[in-house]
Every structure is written in structure tokens, then in C-alpha cells.
Design an enzyme around this catalytic site. Structure first.
Site, PDB file in Angstrom:
ATOM      1  N   THR A  31       0.853  -1.186   0.000  1.00 34.30           N
ATOM      2  CA  THR A  31       0.000   0.000   0.000  1.00 34.30           C
ATOM      3  C   THR A  31       0.887   1.233   0.000  1.00 34.30           C
ATOM      4  O   THR A  31       2.102   1.156   0.212  1.00 34.30           O
ATOM      5  CB  THR A  31      -0.914   0.042   1.233  1.00 34.30           C
ATOM      6  N   ALA A  63       3.402  -0.910   4.478  1.00 32.16           N
ATOM      7  CA  ALA A  63       2.763   0.381   4.729  1.00 32.16           C
ATOM      8  C   ALA A  63       3.834   1.456   4.737  1.00 32.16           C
ATOM      9  O   ALA A  63       4.962   1.224   5.202  1.00 32.16           O
ATOM     10  CB  ALA A  63       2.019   0.373   6.053  1.00 32.16           C
ATOM     11  N   VAL A  91       8.196  -1.731   6.307  1.00 31.17           N
ATOM     12  CA  VAL A  91       7.993  -0.288   6.342  1.00 31.17           C
ATOM     13  C   VAL A  91       8.529   0.325   5.054  1.00 31.17           C
ATOM     14  O   VAL A  91       9.703   0.141   4.707  1.00 31.17           O
ATOM     15  CB  VAL A  91       8.687   0.340   7.568  1.00 31.17           C
ATOM     16  N   LYS A  92       7.659   1.034   4.350  1.00 36.18           N
ATOM     17  CA  LYS A  92       8.046   1.689   3.099  1.00 36.18           C
ATOM     18  C   LYS A  92       8.462   3.134   3.384  1.00 36.18           C
ATOM     19  O   LYS A  92       7.745   3.867   4.075  1.00 36.18           O
ATOM     20  CB  LYS A  92       6.888   1.682   2.101  1.00 36.18           C
ATOM     21  N   ILE A  93       9.592   3.523   2.802  1.00 35.11           N
ATOM     22  CA  ILE A  93      10.133   4.865   3.021  1.00 35.11           C
ATOM     23  C   ILE A  93      10.654   5.396   1.687  1.00 35.11           C
ATOM     24  O   ILE A  93      11.408   4.693   1.000  1.00 35.11           O
ATOM     25  CB  ILE A  93      11.284   4.831   4.047  1.00 35.11           C
TER      26      ILE A  93
END
Length: 223
Positions: A31, A63, A91-93
């Protein structure tokens, strides 16, 4: 690099996801804030949505942080992680200067990280250098910008493959066709995330379905 391939579904629309899950070829769900906005999902609803995806068979969910500074990114991650078992949430960054810093700190704590919005080969190199789970370039957006997206992703794949011990996979997003998907497989990328509409196109080949109908008809006619 690890040999197994990871297929993700790129959506925050639960009915869309439920039409595809569970299925053994799907590793997980990705997402981002744009997908959340499109699906009408608020920040507070994200853990529940992603936990439901895990209940439906996703092995990992992703996310994205909402902040642009290091401290804010770490706070965003800290708010999400307690809702999941270790390793379930990636964790998307964004692959900014600050994002690389924040992601490296999370990786040091054992948190899997995807650096996203990867537009240059050196960004993929940095992701592998720092031990990311994934580096996510956008094929369709690269092509829209007048870049040969497939050629650029091939460069990124070559750089990531130079660091097999990192375990980093390219997670290619913005996939719009079966042809694009097959071209990426030919490059050897380690992961692809696709919209649910493309999932049906990849799994439900008309000729196979027609053959099945013929076999079933003949099976019913057997004495």
C-alpha cells in the site's frame, strides 16, 4: 540474492484484495498513501486493513511512512509495528536522503524496509548496501517520464545482484500489462507488485479456461 520470487498485490481496496486472496502465488500486499486515499482508508484504519490481509493469507504487508524527516518517519513506523508479528510488516520509506537514514536505523533494529520511489540506479545500490528488504522502482512512471524504464531497471537489477548477501530484491511497481510483467521476469527481478486487475489476467488464461471446459464436458460424458 535469495532465489525465491515475491509477488505482491498493490491495493488498499479490501474487496479487490479479497477477490485475489488467499492464493499461494501471492506473497503479500503493498500500500501507499495514494492507494489509501483512493480506497477511502484513513491512517487509523491501516493496521486493521493490513491485518485482514494477513488473515487472508498474505505473508507480508507493506505500509508507508507519512513524514519527510527522520524522527517523523521513525515515529510513523513505531506506531504501525506493534500491530504485527515480527517481520510481517515491511515499512516503506521514500528513497530520500532522510529516508535512507531512517530506513537504515530501522534495519539495524531488525525491521524489514522497502525504499520506494527509486528512480536512479544509485538509489538501488544504496538500498542493497544498507540491507533493505526491497528497493521499489516504478516502471510505468519511468516510461511516462520519457525514460526507458526497462533498461533502467535492468541497471538497478545488475547493481543489486552484485550484493547477494544483502538479500535485497527489486520490487518493481507501476506494472500495467502482462507484457511488462514478463519482461521484468526476464530481467530476473526478485519481486513485482501488481494491481489486482492484472492478477486475473495473469492467472485466468482464456485458452486454459476453454480447455478446462472441454475436459469437464468430456469427463461428464464418460461412462
Amino acid at each position: 540474492m535469495t532465489e525465491d520470487f515475491h509477488l505482491y498485490l498493490d491495493s488498499a481496496d479490501l474487496p479487490e484484495l479479497q477477490a485475489c486472496l488467499p492464493h499461494p502465488v501471492v506473497h503479500g500486499v503493498t500500500t501507499n498513501p495514494t492507494l489509501l486515499k483512493r480506497a477511502g482508508i484513513g491512517r487509523g484504519e491501516v493496521p486493521g486493513l493490513l491485518k485482514r490481509c494477513i488473515e487472508l493469507g498474505a505473508r507480508q504487508v507493506q505500509a508507508q511512512v507519512y513524514s519527510s524527516d527522520v524522527d517523523g518517519m521513525l515515529e510513523d513506523a513505531a506506531a504501525l509495528l506493534p500491530h504485527f508479528d515480527r517481520g510481517q510488516l515491511v515499512v516503506k520509506i521514500p528513497a530520500t536522503r532522510q529516508g535512507l537514514d531512517a530506513g537504515a536505523r530501522l534495519i539495524a533494529q531488525g525491521v524489514p524496509v522497502t525504499w520506494t520511489a527509486v528512480y536512479a540506479p544509485e538509489q538501488a545500490h544504496f538500498a542493497a548496501q544498507l540491507g533493505a528488504a526491497y528497493a521499489a522502482p516504478y516502471l510505468g512512471r519511468l516510461d511516462d517520464a520519457g525514460v526507458n524504464g526497462l533498461a533502467l531497471i535492468a541497471q538497478m537489477q545488475a547493481l543489486v545482484a552484485q550484493r547477494p548477501s544483502s538479500g535485497t530484491r527489486l520490487l518493481v511497481a507501476s506494472i500495467r500489462s502482462r507484457e511488462a510483467y514478463l519482461s521484468l521476469l526476464a530481467l530476473g527481478v526478485g519481486a513485482i507488485t501488481i494491481p489486482p486487475r492484472l492478477f486475473a489476467e495473469l492467472l485466468d488464461h482464456p485458452a486454459t479456461l476453454a480447455a478446462e471446459r472441454g475436459f469437464l464436458a468430456d469427463a461428464h460424458a464418460l461412462p
